[in-house]
Design an enzyme around this catalytic site. Structure first.
Site, PDB file in Angstrom:
ATOM      1  N   PHE A 126       4.572   4.256   0.122  1.00 34.69           N
ATOM      2  CA  PHE A 126       5.158   3.319  -0.516  1.00 34.69           C
ATOM      3  C   PHE A 126       4.857   3.463  -2.016  1.00 34.69           C
ATOM      4  O   PHE A 126       3.840   3.011  -2.667  1.00 34.69           O
ATOM      5  CB  PHE A 126       4.420   1.830  -0.169  1.00 34.69           C
ATOM      6  CG  PHE A 126       5.326   0.412  -0.796  1.00 34.69           C
ATOM      7  CD1 PHE A 126       6.644  -0.120  -0.046  1.00 34.69           C
ATOM      8  CD2 PHE A 126       4.757  -0.153  -1.726  1.00 34.69           C
ATOM      9  CE1 PHE A 126       7.167  -1.176  -0.880  1.00 34.69           C
ATOM     10  CE2 PHE A 126       5.095  -1.245  -2.269  1.00 34.69           C
ATOM     11  CZ  PHE A 126       6.295  -1.700  -1.717  1.00 34.69           C
ATOM     12  N   GLU A 364      -2.407  -3.947  -3.055  1.00 31.41           N
ATOM     13  CA  GLU A 364      -1.233  -4.916  -2.569  1.00 31.41           C
ATOM     14  C   GLU A 364      -1.638  -6.172  -3.288  1.00 31.41           C
ATOM     15  O   GLU A 364      -1.395  -7.189  -2.590  1.00 31.41           O
ATOM     16  CB  GLU A 364      -1.363  -4.908  -1.121  1.00 31.41           C
ATOM     17  CG  GLU A 364      -0.962  -3.596  -0.414  1.00 31.41           C
ATOM     18  CD  GLU A 364      -0.350  -3.693   0.840  1.00 31.41           C
ATOM     19  OE1 GLU A 364       0.228  -4.841   1.404  1.00 31.41           O
ATOM     20  OE2 GLU A 364      -0.443  -2.742   1.930  1.00 31.41           O
TER      21      GLU A 364
END
Length: 385
Positions: A126, A364
């Site tokens: 990602f 995150e």
């Protein structure tokens, strides 16, 4: 069985039991060696695929496993209990990449990537964070420029989990219209991944810096609409925060289990240290924190299983991620205290738990970002601008 296991379906309990057995036999015995070597055995990826752990919640027509979000969190908690580096492989490849392709990809993209990803034949990474852009993801500098029917991408990404192992990089780049997402095969000319060594924790996990030097990809690699990339990224992060929270619960539970065992075996002043009130205080405080974090994480999963989308459970995901990640740090530190000096050497597991827990408050979305998301929901005032 933990008290919170009551209320799970038989299928959910079976999935958790399978994950726990896998962790106890194939992950935990090797975690220390992988940490020292700074590399998880790549064979573990194929095993994760064989057991279905890389395909949880993905439609069966693409090789996935018909499972709910709660089952996914149960598995990621167990993986976190065994080794956060392995849990990170699943959280990123499945949680951030595979699920995003399933949600936003074209049928061609799904057919191309999902079977490979759920089987473990391929991993995804990602690619959002950049050297100069962390919490302020909207200011990313990587650019994608149209060139005929193609796009040419230039820029770099930083701290990318699975970066050197991935076959596809879910890449977010700024276009003239706005941030757009692309599925970039990592064997594309101009794409390079350089592994980052010397990390405090998650040493077994392949973390990399990615460089895009005039990487040319066809428009068919674009994921979703032009300029809709940031919404795709935020939705993925909401899902991802649930798995990070579950993994954090796993780390904290592992630390607590180790400290409880040690406190009954270690003697001082002629009796087990478990008989000392202040040791029991450390254990009791830790147990309460772990249970609270687990319940918060399960709550988000149940909300998702009831039909809510990532945008609808985003705040609940932030609550769970914030509480669980801070819990992992606090509990692992408290449990190291139970071990005393032995907790400070890597013959015992507590040092690794402390190191692996620390990053959970950073990626995150840092704990500070989670607080701002929660605060905005409470007040209606955005403090991030």
């Amino acid at each position: 069985m933990y008290p919170q296991d009551f209320g799970l379906t038989e299928t959910q309990r079976d999935i958790k039991a399978m994950a726990a057995e896998f962790v106890d036999t194939e992950i935990a015995p090797h975690a220390r060696a992988w940490d020292r070597a700074e590399q998880v055995d790549p064979v573990i990826v194929k095993r994760l695929g064989e057991l279905g752990f890389l395909g949880l919640t993905v439609p069966e027509q693409y090789g996935g496993v018909d499972a709910d979000m709660l089952s996914y969190t149960l598995v990621t908690e167990e993986l976190g209990r065994g080794d956060s580096s392995v849990r990170g492989i699943v959280s990123v490849s499945l949680g951030l990449v595979t699920k995003t392709i399933a949600a936003h990809g074209s049928e061609e993209q799904k057919q191309q990537w999902l079977p490979q990803l759920v089987s473990g034949d391929a991993l995804g990474c990602f690619a959002l964070t950049e050297p100069g852009t962390g919490s302020d993801a909207g200011s990313l500098a990587t650019r994608a420029v149209r060139s005929g029917g193609d796009w040419v991408i230039d820029g770099s990404k930083m701290f990318i989990t699975n970066g050197t192992w991935a076959k596809v990089a879910l890449t977010f780049a700024r276009t003239d219209e706005g941030v757009t997402a692309f599925l970039v095969p990592t064997d594309t000319p101009g794409f390079t991944a350089t592994e980052i060594h010397g990390k405090l924790g998650l040493r077994g996990q392949a973390t990399a810096e990615l460089t895009y030097d005039s990487v040319r990809v066809p428009d068919s690699t674009r994921l979703g609409q032009v300029e809709k990339g940031m919404g795709i990224a935020l939705g993925a992060l909401s899902r991802g925060r649930v798995s990070v929270a579950a993994g954090a619960v796993g780390v904290a539970q592992a630390a607590l289990d180790a400290a409880v065992r040690y406190s009954t075996e270690r003697t001082q002043f002629g009796r087990p240290i478990a008989s000392f009130q202040l040791v029991q205080e450390l254990l009791a405080d830790s147990a309460v924190d772990v249970r609270a974090s687990r319940l918060l994480t399960h709550q988000v999963a149940r909300i998702a299983d009831a039909g809510a989308g990532p945008k609808e459970y985003a705040v609940d995901a932030s609550v769970a991620k914030y509480h669980a990640s801070e819990t992992a740090v606090r509990v692992s530190n408290n449990c190291l205290q139970v071990f005393g000096g032995y907790g400070y050497i890597d013959e015992y597991p507590l040092g690794k738990y402390v190191r692996d827990a620390r990053v959970l408050t950073l990626y995150e979305g840092t704990s500070q970002v989670q607080k701002l998301i929660i605060g905005r929901a409470l007040t209606g005032v955005n403090a991030m601008v």
